[in-house]
Design an enzyme around this catalytic site. Structure first.
Site, short mmCIF file in Angstrom:
data_model
loop_
_atom_site.label_atom_id
_atom_site.label_comp_id
_atom_site.label_asym_id
_atom_site.label_seq_id
_atom_site.Cartn_x
_atom_site.Cartn_y
_atom_site.Cartn_z
N ASP A 14 24.90 46.50 25.36
CA ASP A 14 24.70 46.31 23.92
C ASP A 14 25.08 44.93 23.39
O ASP A 14 24.52 44.48 22.40
CB ASP A 14 25.46 47.36 23.09
CG ASP A 14 24.98 48.77 23.35
OD1 ASP A 14 23.84 48.93 23.81
OD2 ASP A 14 25.74 49.71 23.11
N ASP B 273 32.50 56.99 20.18
CA ASP B 273 31.64 57.89 20.96
C ASP B 273 31.96 57.89 22.45
O ASP B 273 31.80 58.90 23.13
CB ASP B 273 30.16 57.61 20.71
CG ASP B 273 29.78 56.14 20.90
OD1 ASP B 273 30.66 55.33 21.25
OD2 ASP B 273 28.60 55.81 20.69
#
Length: 732
Positions: A449, A73
């Site tokens: 993350d 992404d």
């Protein structure tokens, strides 16, 4: 990974003259010898973490054994090198100005011409983001030609796991189709060199999904439509490449609102489609799987498990369906994945009878994550995964299957034993870098993350995985005591505390005994002073900074600390600390170990939130202020005054490393511009002159978060990227 690190409709021009076609080289050589020297005289490699981001698509070539492509992404595309058992990055040539193109919306291969591959690029579709582009290659990504589009794509937006939205027409290899989110369907008849908008029977809406997939079924092309209201058509087809119609009898209702992915079994002439009530990867709570006999037009619901039940603990078992792949060697054999199934954990279902019966592969899965230990998530057993929308079956090996998650790509050769098949892929959005002057590790990193990692080796994923006690999702701060480098502190988003300290250089961690209440909702940058006796923690522009003198057991408010500023300790004097207030363009300093801060230099730059304040190792009061295109400023009097550095006109991030032989001042590393190109530079003469040390093949999009030289190895430098992990370079 879906971290947004940056914040930045029209009809496509239909002539070749409107297309900007340029030839671009492969990132690191076709076979990707990981240590290939760059043209700059530097050798660039990843500091290995292993994956760490959302794998949004995997595409095995139907005609060539061992050839596959992968998209992410925010971190570009890769090609599988079967001989070397690793993925080869294909888009590292994308530079600073084109950072929005590092997200890959879709991929396509040509079954009749194995060397051709196509990518559609564009990370965000908002007004501040640039338009998309299509890359086309005749040599499997060794070189590229680029066509700029006048529409926007959204590789890191909702629906990024759908697709593929790009397809070579099954009747004509020169014809390609491209589905967009806001601008309908585009078509090229010259192998992607130019594109034209074509008529399509559905109208885009504000949801921004548009065409979610394109798939060939025989000589027909099917298109999924993601903007349906659940009652109108969401699957269309063309048999002649000119006219499109809604597919008759298609499923309707909430569970079939968004067609996510589709796969065609050429043996049985059946098209399988996965559906959800939202595009995902988040927000799905219902879904289904259906198949269409393309000859008769008959539909059948083959959903393995209907969402909406309850788990053993009473939680709602809500989810959608994501990936689907058919076995090219075995008629009626296929796999589908659940997605966003948090209560009972996602799985992949397999059927050998066309969807009549299913087996959950999760039920007997055995995982080996020793190559990427962070997948233990701080000590837990590895889970089957989440955000499973990319699923692929090897057309030459029925038992070789891969599926992507939000953190890795798992693969199996026997449908039971699973391990990451991620070697070569690095997708972390890196925010902080420290290269300690002593100790085992040459690098500590903080990322979105995946928190903080201790890199005892640069060529293998950290054996300790993510820093635990507590585990962070996203790191917001990382600081080392310059005069006591065994002492490190970190901050971030965590479920069991937002800060921790280490007295062994970051190998092990102890959580703060207490933390300010605001740390739970706005954990920000943190710093320790030179001897590790004081901590300063910042909590955003609406909250005061806080101070601790007992490893985070107690905290006191520092009213004079500029709200939202980054605390930067002096590397020599424990009593000194600095902070830059972007609102007023004022440098603040403390000479009492962070108890109070007073204004020093003013009028440096105001109103711009992106800057970096750096201090020279071993030099008290030597400050460097990077103000983007406003330039680089330097102070040698603790911030009382600054002078502009004339050797560059833009500076985004600055760091220091071991001095060159015979030099008295540390090497200075910068991401910035000395002429027209934003690049990576090194100076061995206190920024009087600069040498570019990356080249056009090694650019990695936006790299403005952090840069750090190695204090033990002259010339070695670490670069934080937004989607390509930590890159490190060394002179050859």
């Amino acid at each position: 990974m879906s971290t947004l690190h940056l914040s930045r409709r029209s009809v496509l021009a239909g002539t070749a003259a409107a297309a900007a076609a340029v030839s671009l080289p492969l990132t690191q050589g076709r076979a990707q010898a990981a240590a290939t020297p760059a043209q700059s005289g530097y050798r660039w490699r990843n500091a290995v973490q292993g994956g760490t981001g959302f794998i949004t698509g995997v595409l095995f070539h139907p005609s060539v054994k061992g050839l596959a492509y992968l998209r992410t992404d925010i971190g570009g595309a890769y090609r599988w090198d079967d001989r070397r058992d690793r993925w080869v990055p294909l888009t590292d040539h994308i530079g600073w100005d084109d950072w929005n193109l590092l997200g890959v919306e879709a991929m396509a291969v040509d079954p009749a011409h194995p060397d051709r591959v196509y990518l559609s690029l564009g990370t965000y579709a908002q007004s501040w983001a640039g338009n998309g582009a299509v890359l086309r290659s005749e040599d499997r990504g060794a070189t590229w030609k680029r066509t700029d589009l006048t529409v926007k794509l959204g590789a890191n937006e909702d629906g990024r796991g759908c697709g593929e939205r790009l397809l070579v027409d099954p009747r004509d290899s020169d014809t390609l189709w491209l589905g967009t989110r806001h601008d309908g369907l585009l078509k090229s008849t010259d192998r992607g060199a130019s594109w034209q908008a074509v008529s399509f029977p559905a109208t885009p809406s504000a949801t921004g999904q548009g065409i979610t997939l394109l798939v060939a079924a025989g000589r027909s092309v099917y298109a999924g439509w993601g903007d349906s209201d659940g009652t109108s058509a969401n699957l269309y087809r063309t048999a002649d490449g000119a006219t499109w119609e809604a597919v008759p009898g298609q499923p309707a209702g909430t569970a079939a609102r968004v067609p996510v992915r589709a796969a065609y079994d050429r043996h049985t002439r059946e098209l399988y489609v996965t559906y959800a009530n939202a595009p995902g990867p988040n927000g799905q709570s219902d879904g289904s799987v259906h198949k269409l006999r393309v000859g008769s037009g008959k539909w059948r619901d083959v959903t393995p498990v209907k969402p909406g039940g309850t788990t053993a603990d009473g939680s709602a078992d809500s989810f959608g369906y994501g990936g689907v792949a058919v076995d090219a060697r075995r008629p009626g054999t296929l796999v589908v994945s659940t997605n966003n199934r948090w209560a009972d954990i996602d799985t992949v279902f397999r059927s050998t009878d066309g969807g009549r019966t299913w087996t959950s592969l999760k039920d007997r899965a055995v995982f080996d994550v020793s190559e990427t230990p962070y997948l233990n998530w701080g000590g837990d057993e590895p889970k089957f995964g989440w955000w499973i929308q990319a699923v692929a079956l090897d057309p030459y090996d029925s038992r070789h299957m891969v599926y992507g998650t939000g953190a890795t790509l798992y693969g199996t050769r026997d449908l039971k034993n699973w391990a990451p098949q991620i070697r070569g892929v690095e997708e972390a959005s890196v925010r902080q870098l420290i290269s300690p002057p002593t100790g085992t590790a040459h690098l500590l990193s903080g990322s979105g993350d995946i928190g903080v990692m201790y890199h005892e080796r640069l060529t293998a994923s950290p054996s300790r995985g993510m820093a635990s006690n507590p585990v962070f999702g996203t790191a917001t701060g990382l600081s080392l005591a310059a005069a006591k480098p065994s002492y490190v502190v970190r901050a971030g988003w965590g479920d069991h505390g937002n800060g921790a300290w280490s007295d062994d250089g970051g190998k092990t961690w102890t959580p703060f005994e207490a933390q300010p209440d605001v740390a739970r909702t706005a954990p920000g940058p943190i710093a320790t002073n030179a001897d590790g006796s004081v901590l300063l923690w910042s909590f955003g522009t609406n909250n005061p900074g806080h101070r601790s003198t007992d490893n985070g057991a107690t905290w006191s408010e520092v009213a004079s600390f500029p709200k939202g500023a980054v605390p930067v300790p002096d590397p020599v004097d424990p009593a000194r600390c600095y902070a830059f207030d972007t609102t007023s363009g004022t440098l603040f300093a403390s000479t009492d170990s962070g108890r109070t801060f007073t204004a020093r230099a003013t009028g440096l730059n105001s109103g711009d939130t992106e800057f970096q304040l750096a201090v020279t190792p071993g030099r008290s009061g030597h400050l460097w202020l990077s103000l983007k295109w406003n330039g680089l400023y330097r102070s040698t009097d603790g911030g009382a005054s600054f002078s502009k550095v004339a050797s560059c006109w833009a500076s985004y991030t600055l760091g220091f490393g071991k001095a060159a032989e015979g030099a008295a001042y540390p090497a200075v590393y910068m991401v910035g511009s000395t002429e027209t190109v934003t690049a990576v530079y090194r100076s061995d003469d206190e920024a009087k002159t600069w040498t570019r040390i990356n080249d056009d093949r090694h650019q990695w999009g936006w790299i403005g978060a952090a840069i750090a030289g190695d204090p033990r190895v002259h010339g070695r430098v670490y670069i934080a990227t937004n989607g390509r992990g930590v890159q490190y370079g060394e002179p050859v």
